[in-house]
Design an enzyme around this catalytic site. Structure first.
Site, mmCIF file in Angstrom:
data_model
loop_
_atom_site.group_PDB
_atom_site.id
_atom_site.type_symbol
_atom_site.label_atom_id
_atom_site.label_comp_id
_atom_site.label_asym_id
_atom_site.label_seq_id
_atom_site.Cartn_x
_atom_site.Cartn_y
_atom_site.Cartn_z
ATOM 1 N N GLY A 62 39.361 19.339 42.160
ATOM 2 C CA GLY A 62 39.439 19.053 43.588
ATOM 3 C C GLY A 62 40.863 19.084 44.093
ATOM 4 N N GLY A 63 41.730 19.814 43.360
ATOM 5 C CA GLY A 63 43.106 19.973 43.797
ATOM 6 C C GLY A 63 43.903 18.687 43.824
ATOM 7 N N SER B 261 39.401 23.335 37.127
ATOM 8 C CA SER B 261 40.396 23.427 38.193
ATOM 9 C C SER B 261 41.471 22.351 38.000
ATOM 10 C CB SER B 261 39.706 23.337 39.550
ATOM 11 O OG SER B 261 40.560 23.763 40.596
ATOM 12 N N GLU C 270 38.042 34.407 40.855
ATOM 13 C CA GLU C 270 38.655 33.091 41.062
ATOM 14 C C GLU C 270 39.240 32.921 42.462
ATOM 15 O OE1 GLU C 270 38.536 30.506 39.322
ATOM 16 O OE2 GLU C 270 38.275 30.997 37.206
ATOM 17 N N HIS D 106 35.131 30.562 41.803
ATOM 18 C CA HIS D 106 35.807 29.406 41.219
ATOM 19 C C HIS D 106 34.884 28.184 41.292
ATOM 20 C CE1 HIS D 106 39.306 26.939 40.184
ATOM 21 N NE2 HIS D 106 39.027 26.127 41.182
#
Length: 602
Positions: A144-145, A226, A353, A466
Site C-alpha cells: 500500500g505504498g 509491493s 507492473e 500489480h
C-alpha cells in the site's frame, strides 16, 4: 401409534446426541483457547473446503500508540487477566482511502474494511486443525505504498493456505502514512520507521508465542507484496530483525526500488512541511512534536496528501528512512557490502507492473477506454513520473522505449509507458536485489507471473496487473462460490505449494520431483520460472537489456547532462524538436508510400 420402547429409544438417542453436542462443544472451546505470554485468547473454528481451520483475529501485540505514544516506537504489551476474544478483525490503522473510482471493486477491494483508529496494532493467526506440532509459520506483510493497507482484507485471508499446506499464517497491522513514518531523524520522540518497528515487534511476538499455536519459531518465513515486499527486504537488511525469521518471499517490491527509502533531509523537510500545513510551525522540535501529538488524526491525514506536489504521481509521502537504528545505510549500499541476512529468498514480479499506476493521473489514460495515447501524452506522462529528471533524461527514455523499436502499432506509447514504470519501479530493482543476494552464494528463486485473473474488474489493456497475484497466493480460486476457472484453481494450488515448500525447505520444489523444476537464480544465467494457467516454463535474463538501461546508461545520461550551459541546452532542445519533425515526416512519408502502392494495384 408408537410403542413405549420406541419412545424410550428416541429419548435415549436425543439425550445421547445432546450429550455429544455438549461434550463436542466444550472440547472445541477448550481447543481454541490459547495461553500467550500476555494472557489467554479465544479463537474460532472456520469451515474450509472439507475441513476446518482455527482462526484468531485481532490479537493485540503492542500498547495502543495513543497520546504521548503517537510517533514513538511501539511499546511492549502488558498482561491481561480475562480471556481475549479474538474472533473478529480489529481496527485498521488511520489512512486515506482510495476515492478515485467510488464503487468500483477494482479499487474498493484495497480500502480498509474495519473502523479506522490509532488503536490498531493487532495481528491474526490461522492454524490448521488438528493443532499441529512445530508447523512452519508464514508471516504476511501487506502493501500500500506505506500509505495504506490493512490485514483484514478478504484477499489476505489465511484460511486456505493454512488448510491446504498445513502452515500457520500470521498477518499484522502496522502504522502507515504520517502516523507510521513521520520523522525528525535523531529525535527519539519521532524517530521515523514506526511502521517498520511495529512489524518488528509483531515478529518478536511470533517468536515468543507461536509455539502455543503449534508453530515452530525456528521456521518462520516473511512474505509480502509491493511495499510489503519492500518491508520484507528491509527486515533482511536490518540487524535487529534478522534473528526473528528464517526466509523471505518478495512479491513485486524490494528495498532498493526508487520509492522504498527516502533521504534524511527529505524526511525532515516533509515533516516540517506537514507541521506548517496544520499550524504546528514552532521554534524547536519539542514544540513541533507536542503540537503534532495534540492534532486530530483526521487533520493529519488530510494534510499529509499536500506534502508532495499534486502533479507528482507514484510518490510515497512518508516512508522508511535511514535512521541508524532499524536501517543503518541506504539499501543499495548495504546490498553492495553484502550486509544482509544470509538465507534463501524467493522473488518475483508480474507481467504488467506499470498499468495499475497509469489510471491515477497519467495524461490520456482511463479505466473506461483503451487508453491509446499520443507521443505528446507519453512525454507528459514522463514529466509527471520523473519530475526531477532533466529533459535529456526523459528524451533518453523516449528514444530507448519507443523510437529505437520503430513500432508502428497504435498501442505502442501506452505499452511503452507501462514498461517504463514497471521496469524502473518494480522489475529491475527486484532483479538487482536478487542478483546481489545470489552473488554471495545464497539460494534465490525468481518467478514471472503472467496470468490475468478471470475475475479482474479492470479493463483488458491493463493486463496482468500489480497486486493481482495475491489472490492466487492465498488460495481464493479454491472458493467455489466465486467463479474462478478450474485452471485457476490448479494454478492457485500450485503457487500455494511452491510458497509453502519454500517456507518449509528453502526450495519451492520441496522434496518431490515435479514435471517442471524451478531452478535457482544465479547472477550468471538468471533463470526464472513463469507462472501461468497453462504450463510453467524456465527462461533466462528477464528484461536484461531494459534493466541495463536503468542501471548503467540512464545514470550516465543524467550525470553528463547535469551541468550543460544554457546555449548547449537550447541547441539540444532545438535538435530534439527537429528530430521529432523528422519522425513525423517519416511516418507521413511511409503512409503516403503505402497508399501509393495500394493505388498502383487497382
Amino acid at each position: 401409534m408408537q410403542s413405549k420402547g420406541t419412545i424410550i429409544s428416541i429419548q435415549f438417542l436425543l439425550r445421547f446426541l445432546l450429550l455429544w453436542v455438549l461434550i463436542g462443544k466444550s472440547h472445541t472451546e477448550e481447543d481454541i483457547i490459547i495461553t500467550t505470554k500476555n494472557g489467554k485468547v479465544r479463537g474460532m473454528n472456520l469451515p474450509v473446503l472439507d475441513g476446518t481451520v482455527t482462526a484468531f483475529l485481532g490479537i493485540p501485540y503492542a500498547q495502543p500508540p495513543l497520546g504521548r505514544l503517537r510517533f514513538k516506537k511501539p511499546q511492549f504489551l502488558t498482561k491481561w487477566s480475562d480471556i481475549w476474544n479474538a474472533t473478529k478483525h480489529a481496527n485498521s490503522c488511520y489512512q486515506n482511502a482510495d476515492q478515485s473510482f467510488p464503487g468500483f471493486p477494482g479499487s474498493e477491494m484495497w480500502n480498509p474494511n474495519t473502523d479506522l483508529s490509532e488503536d490498531c496494532l493487532y495481528l491474526n493467526v490461522w492454524s490448521p486443525t488438528p493443532k499441529p506440532k512445530n508447523a512452519t509459520v508464514m508471516i504476511w506483510i501487506y502493501g500500500g505504498g506505506f500509505q495504506t493497507g490493512t490485514s483484514s482484507l478478504p484477499v489476505y485471508d489465511g484460511k486456505f493456505l493454512a488448510r491446504v499446506e498445513r502452515v500457520i499464517v500470521v498477518s499484522m497491522n502496522y502504522r502507515v502514512g504520517a502516523l507510521g513514518f513521520l520523522a525528525l531523524p535523531g529525535n527519539p520522540e519521532i524517530p521515523g520507521n514506526m511502521g517498520l518497528f511495529d512489524q518488528q515487534l509483531a515478529l518478536q511476538w511470533v517468536q515468543k508465542n507461536i509455539a502455543a499455536f503449534g508453530g515452530n519459531p525456528k521456521s518462520v518465513t516473511l512474505f509480502g507484496e509491493s511495499a510489503g515486499a519492500g518491508s520484507v527486504s528491509l527486515h533482511l537488511l536490518s540487524p535487529r530483525s534478522q534473528p526473528l525469521f528464517t526466509r523471505a518471499i518478495l512479491q513485486s517490491g524490494s528495498s532498493n526500488a526508487p520509492w522504498a527509502v527516502m533521504s534524511l533531509d527529505e524526511a525532515k523537510n516533509r515533516t516540517l512541511t506537514l507541521a506548517k500545513f496544520i499550524g504546528c510551525s514552532k521554534e524547536n522540535d519539542t514544540e513541533i512534536i507536542k503540537c503534532l501529538r495534540n492534532k486530530d488524526p483526521q487533520e493529519i491525514l488530510l494534510n499529509e496528501l499536500l506534502v508532495v506536489p499534486s502533479d507528482t504521481l507514484l510518490s510515497v509521502n512518508f516512508g522508511p528512512v535511514v535512521d541508524g537504528d532499524f536501517l543503518t545505510d541506504m539499501p543499495d549500499t548495504l546490498l553492495q557490502l553484502g550486509q544482509f541476512k544470509k538465507t534463501q529468498i524467493l522473488v518475483g514480479v508480474n507481467k504488467d507492473e506499470g498499468t495499475a499506476f497509469l489510471v491515477y493521473g497519467a495524461p490520456g489514460f482511463s479505466k473506461d477506454n483503451d487508453s491509446i495515447i499520443t507521443r505528446k501524452e507519453f512525454q507528459e506522462g514522463l514529466k509527471i513520473y520523473f519530475p526531477g529528471v532533466s529533459e535529456f533524461g526523459r528524451e533518453a527514455i523516449l528514444f530507448y522505449y519507443v523510437d529505437l523499436l520503430d513500432d508502428q502499432r497504435a498501442e505502442k506509447y501506452r505499452e511503452a509507458l507501462d514498461d517504463v514504470l514497471g521496469d524502473y519501479n518494480i522489475i529491475c530493482p527486484a532483479l538487482e536485489f536478487t542478483t546481489k543476494f545470489s552473488e554471495l552464494g545464497n539460494n534465490a528463486f525468481f518467478y514471472y507471473f503472467e496470468h490475468r485473473s478471470s475475475q479482474l474488474p479492470w479493463p483488458e489493456w491493463m493486463g496482468v496487473m500489480h497486486g493481482y497475484e495475491i489472490e492466487f497466493v492465498f488460495g481464493l480460486p479454491l472458493e467455489r462460490r466465486v467463479n474462478y476457472t478450474r485452471a485457476e484453481e490448479i494454478l492457485s494450488r500450485s503457487i500455494m505449494n511452491y510458497w509453502a515448500n519454500f517456507a518449509k525447505y528453502g526450495n519451492p520444489n520441496g522434496t518431490q520431483n515435479n514435471s517442471t523444476r524451478w531452478p535457482a537464480f544465479r547472477s550468471t544465467d538468471q533463470k526464472y520460472l513463469t507462472l501461468n494457467a497453462e504450463s510453467p516454463k524456465v527462461y533466462t535474463k528477464l528484461r536484461a537489456q531494459q534493466c541495463r538501461f536503468w542501471t548503467l546508461f540512464f545514470p550516465k545520461v543524467l550525470e553528463m547532462t547535469g551541468n550543460i550551459d544554457e546555449a548547449e541546452r537550447e541547441w539540444r532542445a532545438g535538435f530534439y524538436r527537429w528530430n521529432n519533425y523528422m519522425m513525423d515526416w517519416k511516418n507521413q512519408f511511409n503512409d503516403y508510400t503505402s497508399k501509393k502502392e495500394s493505388c498502383a494495384g487497382l
